[in-house]
Write a protein that holds these residues in place. Sequence first.
Motif, PDB file in Angstrom:
ATOM      1  N   THR A 169      34.862  50.221  38.542  1.00  0.00           N
ATOM      2  CA  THR A 169      35.791  49.348  39.670  1.00  0.00           C
ATOM      3  C   THR A 169      37.650  49.293  38.470  1.00  0.00           C
ATOM      4  OG1 THR A 169      34.994  48.078  41.285  1.00  0.00           O
ATOM      5  CG2 THR A 169      37.354  47.633  40.999  1.00  0.00           C
ATOM      6  N   ALA A 170      38.240  50.485  39.085  1.00  0.00           N
ATOM      7  CA  ALA A 170      39.562  50.543  37.741  1.00  0.00           C
ATOM      8  C   ALA A 170      40.936  49.671  38.295  1.00  0.00           C
ATOM      9  CB  ALA A 170      39.882  51.701  38.029  1.00  0.00           C
ATOM     10  N   GLN A 171      40.961  49.004  39.763  1.00  0.00           N
ATOM     11  CA  GLN A 171      41.687  48.418  40.469  1.00  0.00           C
ATOM     12  C   GLN A 171      41.614  47.927  41.717  1.00  0.00           C
ATOM     13  OE1 GLN A 171      45.507  51.202  40.540  1.00  0.00           O
ATOM     14  NE2 GLN A 171      45.650  50.211  38.857  1.00  0.00           N
ATOM     15  N   LEU A 172      41.857  46.619  42.040  1.00  0.00           N
ATOM     16  CA  LEU A 172      41.599  45.605  43.317  1.00  0.00           C
ATOM     17  C   LEU A 172      43.023  45.467  43.980  1.00  0.00           C
ATOM     18  CD1 LEU A 172      39.531  44.807  45.197  1.00  0.00           C
ATOM     19  CD2 LEU A 172      39.662  42.613  43.914  1.00  0.00           C
ATOM     20  N   HIS A 173      43.193  46.238  45.162  1.00  0.00           N
ATOM     21  CA  HIS A 173      43.840  45.791  45.990  1.00  0.00           C
ATOM     22  C   HIS A 173      43.876  44.583  46.846  1.00  0.00           C
ATOM     23  CE1 HIS A 173      46.125  49.049  43.910  1.00  0.00           C
ATOM     24  NE2 HIS A 173      44.807  49.867  44.762  1.00  0.00           N
ATOM     25  N   VAL A 174      44.724  43.329  46.583  1.00  0.00           N
ATOM     26  CA  VAL A 174      44.506  41.954  47.964  1.00  0.00           C
ATOM     27  C   VAL A 174      45.682  41.702  48.291  1.00  0.00           C
ATOM     28  CG1 VAL A 174      44.470  39.444  47.612  1.00  0.00           C
ATOM     29  CG2 VAL A 174      43.842  41.308  45.441  1.00  0.00           C
ATOM     30  N   THR A 217      48.332  43.579  42.494  1.00  0.00           N
ATOM     31  CA  THR A 217      47.196  44.659  42.469  1.00  0.00           C
ATOM     32  C   THR A 217      46.534  44.096  40.876  1.00  0.00           C
ATOM     33  OG1 THR A 217      48.010  46.414  43.325  1.00  0.00           O
ATOM     34  CG2 THR A 217      46.574  46.982  41.285  1.00  0.00           C
ATOM     35  N   LEU A 218      45.006  43.977  40.897  1.00  0.00           N
ATOM     36  CA  LEU A 218      44.538  43.569  39.770  1.00  0.00           C
ATOM     37  C   LEU A 218      43.742  44.853  38.522  1.00  0.00           C
ATOM     38  CD1 LEU A 218      42.450  40.275  41.503  1.00  0.00           C
ATOM     39  CD2 LEU A 218      44.538  40.556  40.471  1.00  0.00           C
ATOM     40  N   ASP A 219      44.463  44.751  37.918  1.00  0.00           N
ATOM     41  CA  ASP A 219      44.063  46.143  36.991  1.00  0.00           C
ATOM     42  C   ASP A 219      42.701  45.750  35.955  1.00  0.00           C
ATOM     43  OD1 ASP A 219      43.194  47.678  35.115  1.00  0.00           O
ATOM     44  OD2 ASP A 219      45.660  48.189  34.622  1.00  0.00           O
ATOM     45  N   TYR A 220      41.709  45.987  36.794  1.00  0.00           N
ATOM     46  CA  TYR A 220      40.499  45.653  35.467  1.00  0.00           C
ATOM     47  C   TYR A 220      39.983  47.398  34.596  1.00  0.00           C
ATOM     48  CZ  TYR A 220      39.527  41.935  39.104  1.00  0.00           C
ATOM     49  OH  TYR A 220      39.711  41.152  39.253  1.00  0.00           O
TER      50      TYR A 220
END
Length: 325
Positions: free
Chosen positions: A304-309, A262-265
């Motif tokens: 965008t707050a989080q991106l799940h990869v 998970t990338l936290d933006y």
Amino acid sequence: MQTFYTFRPLLKRTLWGGDDIIKLKQTTDSHHYIGESWEVSGVPGDETVVACGEDEGLSLQQLTRRYGADFVGSYILRRYGETFPLLVKFISAGQALSVQVHPDDTLARRLGHPNGKTEMWYIISARPGAKIISGFNRPFSAREYSERLRDDTIMDVVRQHESLAGQCYFIPAGRIHSIGAGNFLIEIQQTSDDTFRVYDFGRVNDLGQRRELHVEQAKEVLNFVDCASSPIPYPASKGSPTMLVNCREFTARQTAATQPLTLDYSRIDSFVIIICYEGRMRLNSGGESLQLQAGQSVLLPATTAQLHVQPDGDGVKFLDTYIEQ
């Protein structure tokens, strides 16, 4: 506003282009010498437009005008207005690009352009013997520059590096540079197409004409004492983002993942661009999903707050880039 924005890339046929872009993108395009694929561009006259979704066909400027800070970020909107600040490309060099330099913001604005051109390169692959030119090999001078061009010995004083996959080069405005034959790379840069050619190896175009050089403009821009130009050292990615470049113009990171992450933006006030160059992955954010594979890029709006990869198969490698305040 969409959760994911993909764009119709602009394939650029060039004198020095190669075939890596066509292979990576697995396109049926029959053109040879595709030197560049502009993945995300707000350059006037060369804007990429949204490929699908409710905003299909809109340019970055139109998206910024429609959604404002929710799309680009409030700081970026204040700083750049409706001018989208970054240009992302794949570059395939079948031959060497010209030896060149780019102006900084101050000179670019004197020319009536909004931005200078600071950039970075991430090398995807390099053929044996491929080179990168970055900086001079010793302190230099404007006078010697003119003499070297007149004597055709400018290549004796530029710094050449053996090019290897995974290397990253930072090219600030004012640094002499060139991408040698056999390099395939990702370029992240300010939104600008200002290039001053210093030297072009005496080549001619399809009409038998030599391309224009910009000797005097380059002299005004060049940093003649710029010798510290080695590849950027960085630790190997272990499934989380690794910092490559963090400057006023942009931040860029590299990730190699075989497991979900998970990338936290949530702490940045900026759009994010993801550039996939190896493997495949599924992206999930805000209840929406997108499949992305090597040769594709996607923009996430500033909300965008989080991106799940979720990597597919043997894993995935990608860069992400954004602008920090």
